[in-house]
Design an enzyme around this catalytic site. Structure first.
Site, PDB file in Angstrom:
ATOM      1  N   LYS A 127       0.823  -1.187   0.000  1.00 51.27           N
ATOM      2  CA  LYS A 127       0.000   0.000   0.000  1.00 51.27           C
ATOM      3  C   LYS A 127       0.865   1.249   0.000  1.00 51.27           C
ATOM      4  O   LYS A 127       0.411   2.348  -0.265  1.00 51.27           O
ATOM      5  CB  LYS A 127      -0.878   0.051   1.261  1.00 51.27           C
ATOM      6  CG  LYS A 127      -1.689  -1.181   1.522  1.00 51.27           C
ATOM      7  CD  LYS A 127      -2.343  -1.046   2.932  1.00 51.27           C
ATOM      8  CE  LYS A 127      -2.726  -2.384   3.458  1.00 51.27           C
ATOM      9  NZ  LYS A 127      -3.146  -2.340   4.874  1.00 51.27           N
ATOM     10  N   GLY A 128       2.138   1.081   0.345  1.00 47.23           N
ATOM     11  CA  GLY A 128       3.007   2.225   0.605  1.00 47.23           C
ATOM     12  C   GLY A 128       3.155   3.205  -0.545  1.00 47.23           C
ATOM     13  O   GLY A 128       3.400   4.381  -0.334  1.00 47.23           O
ATOM     14  N   GLU A 162       7.558   2.060  -6.827  1.00 48.55           N
ATOM     15  CA  GLU A 162       7.749   1.641  -5.425  1.00 48.55           C
ATOM     16  C   GLU A 162       7.919   2.846  -4.509  1.00 48.55           C
ATOM     17  O   GLU A 162       8.435   3.884  -4.916  1.00 48.55           O
ATOM     18  CB  GLU A 162       8.998   0.748  -5.311  1.00 48.55           C
ATOM     19  CG  GLU A 162       8.696  -0.722  -5.100  1.00 48.55           C
ATOM     20  CD  GLU A 162       8.083  -1.066  -3.739  1.00 48.55           C
ATOM     21  OE1 GLU A 162       7.365  -0.238  -3.131  1.00 48.55           O
ATOM     22  OE2 GLU A 162       8.309  -2.185  -3.274  1.00 48.55           O
ATOM     23  N   ASP A 163       7.504   2.674  -3.277  1.00 46.32           N
ATOM     24  CA  ASP A 163       7.665   3.740  -2.282  1.00 46.32           C
ATOM     25  C   ASP A 163       9.121   3.832  -1.823  1.00 46.32           C
ATOM     26  O   ASP A 163       9.707   4.904  -1.817  1.00 46.32           O
ATOM     27  CB  ASP A 163       6.735   3.517  -1.077  1.00 46.32           C
ATOM     28  CG  ASP A 163       6.820   2.114  -0.491  1.00 46.32           C
ATOM     29  OD1 ASP A 163       7.534   1.254  -1.040  1.00 46.32           O
ATOM     30  OD2 ASP A 163       6.169   1.869   0.543  1.00 46.32           O
ATOM     31  N   ASP A 211      14.625  -0.847   0.410  1.00 44.47           N
ATOM     32  CA  ASP A 211      15.359  -1.011   1.665  1.00 44.47           C
ATOM     33  C   ASP A 211      16.360  -2.153   1.444  1.00 44.47           C
ATOM     34  O   ASP A 211      17.382  -1.942   0.799  1.00 44.47           O
ATOM     35  CB  ASP A 211      14.294  -1.292   2.740  1.00 44.47           C
ATOM     36  CG  ASP A 211      14.827  -1.263   4.149  1.00 44.47           C
ATOM     37  OD1 ASP A 211      15.541  -0.320   4.484  1.00 44.47           O
ATOM     38  OD2 ASP A 211      14.498  -2.172   4.919  1.00 44.47           O
ATOM     39  N   LYS A 223      17.231   3.592   0.311  1.00 46.90           N
ATOM     40  CA  LYS A 223      18.153   3.546   1.456  1.00 46.90           C
ATOM     41  C   LYS A 223      19.319   2.650   1.053  1.00 46.90           C
ATOM     42  O   LYS A 223      19.321   1.455   1.355  1.00 46.90           O
ATOM     43  CB  LYS A 223      17.467   2.902   2.662  1.00 46.90           C
ATOM     44  CG  LYS A 223      16.508   3.760   3.414  1.00 46.90           C
ATOM     45  CD  LYS A 223      16.129   3.023   4.708  1.00 46.90           C
ATOM     46  CE  LYS A 223      14.769   3.391   5.183  1.00 46.90           C
ATOM     47  NZ  LYS A 223      14.321   2.525   6.288  1.00 46.90           N
ATOM     48  N   PHE A 247      14.177   4.982   9.871  1.00 41.48           N
ATOM     49  CA  PHE A 247      12.832   4.518   9.534  1.00 41.48           C
ATOM     50  C   PHE A 247      11.930   5.725   9.324  1.00 41.48           C
ATOM     51  O   PHE A 247      11.795   6.564  10.201  1.00 41.48           O
ATOM     52  CB  PHE A 247      12.268   3.610  10.620  1.00 41.48           C
ATOM     53  CG  PHE A 247      11.049   2.881  10.146  1.00 41.48           C
ATOM     54  CD1 PHE A 247      11.165   1.756   9.352  1.00 41.48           C
ATOM     55  CD2 PHE A 247       9.783   3.356  10.448  1.00 41.48           C
ATOM     56  CE1 PHE A 247      10.043   1.096   8.873  1.00 41.48           C
ATOM     57  CE2 PHE A 247       8.649   2.706   9.973  1.00 41.48           C
ATOM     58  CZ  PHE A 247       8.783   1.572   9.194  1.00 41.48           C
ATOM     59  N   VAL A 248      11.333   5.805   8.134  1.00 36.99           N
ATOM     60  CA  VAL A 248      10.534   6.979   7.787  1.00 36.99           C
ATOM     61  C   VAL A 248       9.063   6.627   7.598  1.00 36.99           C
ATOM     62  O   VAL A 248       8.720   5.485   7.276  1.00 36.99           O
ATOM     63  CB  VAL A 248      11.075   7.658   6.505  1.00 36.99           C
ATOM     64  CG1 VAL A 248      12.446   8.265   6.744  1.00 36.99           C
ATOM     65  CG2 VAL A 248      11.121   6.676   5.330  1.00 36.99           C
ATOM     66  N   ASP A 254       4.084   3.707   6.205  1.00 43.12           N
ATOM     67  CA  ASP A 254       3.470   3.510   7.516  1.00 43.12           C
ATOM     68  C   ASP A 254       4.445   2.987   8.553  1.00 43.12           C
ATOM     69  O   ASP A 254       5.518   2.474   8.232  1.00 43.12           O
ATOM     70  CB  ASP A 254       2.346   2.483   7.412  1.00 43.12           C
ATOM     71  CG  ASP A 254       2.891   1.058   7.209  1.00 43.12           C
ATOM     72  OD1 ASP A 254       3.653   0.856   6.239  1.00 43.12           O
ATOM     73  OD2 ASP A 254       2.598   0.173   8.028  1.00 43.12           O
ATOM     74  N   ARG A 294       0.345   7.046   7.280  1.00 36.25           N
ATOM     75  CA  ARG A 294       0.402   7.128   5.812  1.00 36.25           C
ATOM     76  C   ARG A 294      -0.091   8.474   5.299  1.00 36.25           C
ATOM     77  O   ARG A 294       0.303   8.911   4.228  1.00 36.25           O
ATOM     78  CB  ARG A 294      -0.464   6.031   5.178  1.00 36.25           C
ATOM     79  CG  ARG A 294       0.005   4.612   5.462  1.00 36.25           C
ATOM     80  CD  ARG A 294      -0.794   3.639   4.593  1.00 36.25           C
ATOM     81  NE  ARG A 294      -0.667   2.249   5.031  1.00 36.25           N
ATOM     82  CZ  ARG A 294       0.320   1.430   4.675  1.00 36.25           C
ATOM     83  NH1 ARG A 294       1.273   1.867   3.896  1.00 36.25           N
ATOM     84  NH2 ARG A 294       0.348   0.179   5.102  1.00 36.25           N
TER      85      ARG A 294
HETATM   86  P1  IMP Z   1      12.707  -4.342   1.195  1.00 39.67           P
HETATM   87  O1  IMP Z   1      12.169  -5.634   0.706  1.00 39.67           O
HETATM   88  O2  IMP Z   1      13.549  -4.516   2.437  1.00 39.67           O
HETATM   89  O3  IMP Z   1      13.402  -3.512   0.158  1.00 39.67           O
HETATM   90  O4  IMP Z   1      11.482  -3.551   1.788  1.00 39.67           O
HETATM   91  C1  IMP Z   1      10.673  -2.770   1.055  1.00 39.67           C
HETATM   92  C2  IMP Z   1       9.393  -2.479   1.803  1.00 39.67           C
HETATM   93  O5  IMP Z   1       9.590  -2.362   3.233  1.00 39.67           O
HETATM   94  C3  IMP Z   1       8.895  -1.129   1.360  1.00 39.67           C
HETATM   95  O6  IMP Z   1       8.120  -1.248   0.185  1.00 39.67           O
HETATM   96  C4  IMP Z   1       8.135  -0.665   2.578  1.00 39.67           C
HETATM   97  O7  IMP Z   1       6.819  -1.156   2.536  1.00 39.67           O
HETATM   98  C5  IMP Z   1       8.881  -1.265   3.754  1.00 39.67           C
HETATM   99  N1  IMP Z   1       9.839  -0.293   4.331  1.00 39.67           N
HETATM  100  C6  IMP Z   1      11.191  -0.315   4.242  1.00 39.67           C
HETATM  101  N2  IMP Z   1      11.753   0.727   4.871  1.00 39.67           N
HETATM  102  C7  IMP Z   1      10.719   1.459   5.356  1.00 39.67           C
HETATM  103  C8  IMP Z   1      10.652   2.702   6.106  1.00 39.67           C
HETATM  104  O8  IMP Z   1      11.645   3.371   6.446  1.00 39.67           O
HETATM  105  N3  IMP Z   1       9.402   3.119   6.420  1.00 39.67           N
HETATM  106  C9  IMP Z   1       8.274   2.454   6.068  1.00 39.67           C
HETATM  107  N4  IMP Z   1       8.286   1.299   5.376  1.00 39.67           N
HETATM  108  C10 IMP Z   1       9.506   0.810   5.023  1.00 39.67           C
HETATM  109 MG    MG Z   2       6.080  -1.149  -0.289  1.00 38.83          MG
END
Ligand code: IMP
Ligand code: MG
Length: 193
Positions: free
Chosen positions: A49-50, A105-106, A109, A137, A158-159, A165, A171
């Site tokens: 949903k991000g 994508e939002d 990470d 990040k 963490f944002v 969220d 959100r």
């Molecule tokens: P990844 O698989 O670790 O790259 O994670 C990606 C997902 O984790 C993002 O699409 C977000 O939904 C969530 N996420 C990662 N970092 C943050 C953050 O700082 N704030 C909020 N959601 C995050």
């Molecule tokens: Mg996401």
């Protein structure tokens, strides 16, 4: 459901990217994407949903004709630990063979979520697959992801806000902000750890 005392803004330690800066950058990304796909097919895919706020603003900043669709993957919930295991909760509505896909994508990470999605979508033989991420990040990356457009590179904090969220809350904040440490300690769980 977690109760937030007072206003959401009171839980924010500091604003990392304000509303005006966000909106300006989203317009720049929209212009770049419009140029890149001019005269071509384009299907923008938002990962729920991000990325809803980003998708809503970005698709309006893209001036060429295009379609949109949505996918949903399992989230980390209140415990923000990347396991590398991604579950598809909602899939695309139409076949994507021969189409130009743009994943919206939002935030990237660890990269595990996108890595899995790229693998899944490539098996379906799109013509091209590119990625636009509002936030990146880079310090947290565990798998290499070819990101075509990035809004902002941010530090390892963490944002929340603008779609992002913490435990499903925050959100609707119009900016990207860093949560106060006291908010995590109430849940005894540090998402930036
Ligand atoms: P990844 O698989 O670790 O790259 O994670 C990606 C997902 O984790 C993002 O699409 C977000 O939904 C969530 N996420 C990662 N970092 C943050 C953050 O700082 N704030 C909020 N959601 C995050
Ligand atoms: Mg996401």
């Amino acid at each position: 459901m977690r109760q937030v005392k007072g206003s959401l803004h009171d839980d924010i330690d500091h604003i990392l990217i304000d509303e005006e800066t966000l909106q300006k950058r989203v317009k720049e990304l929209g212009a770049a994407i419009s140029e890149a796909y001019r005269g071509q097919d384009l299907l923008m895919i938002s990962v729920l949903k991000g990325s809803i706020m980003f998708m809503a603003d970005l698709c309006r900043a893209v001036s060429i004709p295009h379609e949109i669709d949505f996918m949903a993957t399992s989230s980390y919930g209140a415990s923000v630990q990347s396991t590398g295991v991604v579950r598809i909760l909602k899939d695309l509505e139409e076949p994507i063979v021969g189409r130009n896909l743009l994943i919206v994508e939002d935030i990237i990470d660890s990269g595990h979520t996108l890595n899995y999605l790229i693998g899944l979508l490539e098996q379906r033989n799109p013509a091209t697959l590119r990625i636009v991420a509002l936030l990146d990040k880079p310090e947290r990356r565990e798998v290499d992801i070819p990101v075509d457009w990035t809004g902002f590179s941010i530090p390892n904090e963490f944002v929340v806000g603008y779609g992002l969220d913490y435990d499903e809350i925050y959100r609707n904040l119009p900016y990207i902000g860093v949560l106060k440490a006291s908010v995590y300690s109430e849940l005894d769980n540090d998402p930036a750890a």
